[in-house]
Design an enzyme around this catalytic site. Structure first.
Site, mmCIF file in Angstrom:
data_model
loop_
_atom_site.group_PDB
_atom_site.id
_atom_site.type_symbol
_atom_site.label_atom_id
_atom_site.label_comp_id
_atom_site.label_asym_id
_atom_site.label_seq_id
_atom_site.Cartn_x
_atom_site.Cartn_y
_atom_site.Cartn_z
ATOM 1 N N GLU A 173 -8.327 115.075 -64.585
ATOM 2 C CA GLU A 173 -7.467 115.647 -63.544
ATOM 3 C C GLU A 173 -7.164 114.624 -62.470
ATOM 4 O O GLU A 173 -6.039 114.539 -61.962
ATOM 5 C CB GLU A 173 -8.130 116.881 -62.933
ATOM 6 C CG GLU A 173 -7.241 117.657 -61.961
ATOM 7 C CD GLU A 173 -7.364 117.209 -60.501
ATOM 8 O OE1 GLU A 173 -6.607 117.737 -59.660
ATOM 9 O OE2 GLU A 173 -8.205 116.335 -60.200
ATOM 10 N N GLU A 174 -8.181 113.820 -62.120
ATOM 11 C CA GLU A 174 -8.016 112.842 -61.052
ATOM 12 C C GLU A 174 -7.038 111.725 -61.422
ATOM 13 O O GLU A 174 -6.585 110.981 -60.560
ATOM 14 C CB GLU A 174 -9.377 112.229 -60.679
ATOM 15 C CG GLU A 174 -10.415 113.218 -60.168
ATOM 16 C CD GLU A 174 -10.131 113.735 -58.777
ATOM 17 O OE1 GLU A 174 -9.040 113.445 -58.237
ATOM 18 O OE2 GLU A 174 -10.988 114.439 -58.222
ATOM 19 N N ASP A 201 -10.677 124.383 -57.428
ATOM 20 C CA ASP A 201 -10.842 122.953 -57.153
ATOM 21 C C ASP A 201 -11.230 122.790 -55.691
ATOM 22 O O ASP A 201 -10.449 123.111 -54.793
ATOM 23 C CB ASP A 201 -9.539 122.205 -57.455
ATOM 24 C CG ASP A 201 -9.740 120.694 -57.529
ATOM 25 O OD1 ASP A 201 -10.807 120.216 -57.107
ATOM 26 O OD2 ASP A 201 -8.821 120.008 -58.004
#
Length: 310
Positions: A173-174, A201
């Site tokens: 995701e990052e 998140d």
């Protein structure tokens, strides 16, 4: 006979209560995932694979059905655009568990399990990040703990819900929502069978003055009905937008209604100081209880219709 009925009701209440979100379990999950030994869970690292295995082990424990392409895993290749060294490719995977209630439609609950590793893959806000462990307790071990508690609750509450559940721990995701985008372009469950998606998140640093934000309120005309008269021990507010923040944006782009839970930014965001001892597990427990109430309200309604937010 009356005492026997009371005993059964008490037993059922006790069993159900035992599956509700627990601050103790939340802390245990976060302390494992965000320990120094996990080296920040950078995409492609052995520690990132250990985090995925941890999620898989919990999914097995809760009796979920594997719905990846390799049992619980959906492997893919993530591209790392780093500042310090040239671009590179890393092995990554989504971890996917399915709770089959024999329903026509499915609710997706997700959180990403990767973080910034040792500060060499970009995105760190530290002035000299290279070689420093970015533990990512809030971002996003807190969301993974929430994902696991929701999987535990809905798989162990002795209720056959009117919707199936797809529990997903996203990789990379990052690096730009790569895991959720890969899943949506290569779905292991037809997208048209998905009712809506809930994303967690950074839900571990509750600020009572701000409250927990819930994005995506405008992504379906049904959300106002779902939220009507819902109360909580914590402060919360809604935001209409569904296309920002985290993996929810990838689902929104596919015209799937979303909710996005987030406790807001803080000085340790994307820095080495995002450690487990700064997590408010009690408040996270309350956030998950609020989420359960909203989900139970949503399951009383028919399949949602997507609404684009201007």
């Amino acid at each position: 006979m009356k005492n026997y009925v009371l005993f059964l009701l008490l037993l059922l209440t006790t069993l159900t209560f035992g599956q509700t979100p627990s601050a103790k379990r939340i802390s245990q999950h976060i302390r494992y995932l965000a320990s120094d030994k996990m080296q920040g869970r950078g995409t492609g690292s052995p520690e990132n694979a250990k985090a995925a295995h941890y999620v898989e082990k919990q999914f097995k424990k809760y009796g979920l059905t594997p719905l990846g392409t390799d049992r619980f895993y959906q492997p893919f290749t993530a591209k790392v655009r780093r500042i310090v060294v040239p671009d590179s490719l890393r092995k990554a995977a989504n971890v996917i568990g399915f709770l089959n209630n024999d329903a026509a439609y499915t609710i997706v609950i997700g959180a990403h399990y990767d973080h910034l590793g040792l500060g060499r893959q970009g995105s760190s806000l530290d002035s000299l990040p290279q070689g420093k462990i970015h533990n990512g307790a809030d971002d996003n071990a807190s969301g993974v703990a929430g994902l696991l508690e929701m999987a535990r609750y809905f798989s162990q509450n002795n209720v056959k819900e009117p919707y199936n559940f797809l529990f997903m721990a996203f990789g990379a995701e990052e690096l730009g929502l790569q895991g959720s985008r890969y899943f949506l372009n290569n779905p292991t469950l037809p997208l048209e069978r998905m009712n809506f998606m809930v994303c967690m998140d950074m839900i571990g640093r509750y600020n009572p003055e701000r409250g927990v934000g819930i994005g995506g309120y405008g992504t379906s005309d049904a959300w106002p009905t779902v939220f009507k008269e819902v109360t909580s021990s914590i402060k919360f507010f809604t935001d209409r937008a569904g296309n920002g923040g985290s993996d929810n944006a990838a689902f929104y782009a596919k015209q799937i209604p979303v909710l996005f839970f987030h406790t807001g930014g803080h000085p340790d965001y994307h820095k080495p100081g995002d450690d487990p001892d700064k997590i408010d597990a009690q408040s996270e427990e309350a956030i998950l209880q609020l989420e359960i109430r909203l989900l139970e309200n949503a399951m009383r309604l028919a399949k949602m219709t997507f609404t684009s937010v201007k």
